[in-house]
Motif scaffolding. Structure first.
Motif, PDB file in Angstrom:
ATOM      1  N   ASN A  46      67.376   6.536  25.847  1.00  0.00           N
ATOM      2  CA  ASN A  46      68.160   7.349  24.913  1.00  0.00           C
ATOM      3  C   ASN A  46      67.438   7.503  23.581  1.00  0.00           C
ATOM      4  O   ASN A  46      67.447   8.574  22.979  1.00  0.00           O
ATOM      5  CB  ASN A  46      69.544   6.742  24.675  1.00  0.00           C
ATOM      6  N   TYR A  47      66.827   6.434  23.119  1.00  0.00           N
ATOM      7  CA  TYR A  47      66.086   6.502  21.859  1.00  0.00           C
ATOM      8  C   TYR A  47      64.843   7.371  21.989  1.00  0.00           C
ATOM      9  O   TYR A  47      64.526   8.146  21.087  1.00  0.00           O
ATOM     10  CB  TYR A  47      65.686   5.099  21.381  1.00  0.00           C
ATOM     11  N   SER A  50      66.083  11.111  22.049  1.00  0.00           N
ATOM     12  CA  SER A  50      66.750  11.682  20.873  1.00  0.00           C
ATOM     13  C   SER A  50      66.150  11.235  19.543  1.00  0.00           C
ATOM     14  O   SER A  50      66.352  11.882  18.518  1.00  0.00           O
ATOM     15  CB  SER A  50      68.228  11.304  20.884  1.00  0.00           C
ATOM     16  N   HIS A  52      67.246   8.760  17.930  1.00  0.00           N
ATOM     17  CA  HIS A  52      68.259   7.941  17.262  1.00  0.00           C
ATOM     18  C   HIS A  52      69.223   7.261  18.228  1.00  0.00           C
ATOM     19  O   HIS A  52      69.986   6.404  17.823  1.00  0.00           O
ATOM     20  CB  HIS A  52      69.049   8.753  16.248  1.00  0.00           C
ATOM     21  N   ALA A  59      70.276   8.600  12.827  1.00  0.00           N
ATOM     22  CA  ALA A  59      70.446  10.055  12.861  1.00  0.00           C
ATOM     23  C   ALA A  59      70.390  10.631  11.442  1.00  0.00           C
ATOM     24  O   ALA A  59      69.785  11.685  11.222  1.00  0.00           O
ATOM     25  CB  ALA A  59      71.759  10.419  13.546  1.00  0.00           C
ATOM     26  N   GLU A  65      68.187  17.715  13.326  1.00  0.00           N
ATOM     27  CA  GLU A  65      67.161  17.905  14.350  1.00  0.00           C
ATOM     28  C   GLU A  65      66.203  16.727  14.224  1.00  0.00           C
ATOM     29  O   GLU A  65      65.366  16.698  13.330  1.00  0.00           O
ATOM     30  CB  GLU A  65      66.410  19.230  14.136  1.00  0.00           C
TER      31      GLU A  65
END
Length: 114
Positions: A46-47, A50, A52, A59, A65
């Motif tokens: 996930n990191y 994204s 974050h 974030a 973005e």
């Protein structure tokens, strides 16, 4: 993670754990935990995707973005503790809180907001 190495994936999928992300530019830390299906591997993916991982503090640092270039250049992931998948989620969350306190990852020194 991007290379999807079987040895890393197998090892990290099979454990829950507490991890730290260090921002080497800002010298700040984020402590998190992984205790759902897919273990540490899933959480770390996930990191990577994204920048974050859904964490509000990270974030905000990266903006709406996410600047993945910044993440790849300055973020370092560390596994602080590993636990078998049969470990209770409450135990993992308790250990996460312990590390947040010890590593001062809340406030001026980190990105943890809870």
């Amino acid at each position: 993670m991007k290379k999807d190495r079987v040895d890393w994936k197998t090892a990290l999928q099979s454990v829950k754990g507490v991890y730290m992300i260090t921002d080497t530019k800002e010298n700040k830390r984020y402590v998190g935990s992984a205790y759902s299906e897919g273990g540490v591997w899933s959480r770390w993916c996930n990191y990577v995707a994204s920048g974050h991982g859904g964490n509000q503090g990270l974030a905000e640092l990266l903006g709406h973005e996410a600047d993945l270039r910044y993440c790849r250049e300055h973020f370092r992931l560390f596994l602080l503790e590993r636990h078998p998948m049969i470990a209770g989620d409450d135990e993992i969350i308790e250990r996460e809180s312990f590390w947040k306190k010890i590593l001062l990852s809340r406030g001026d020194y980190g990105y943890n907001e809870n």
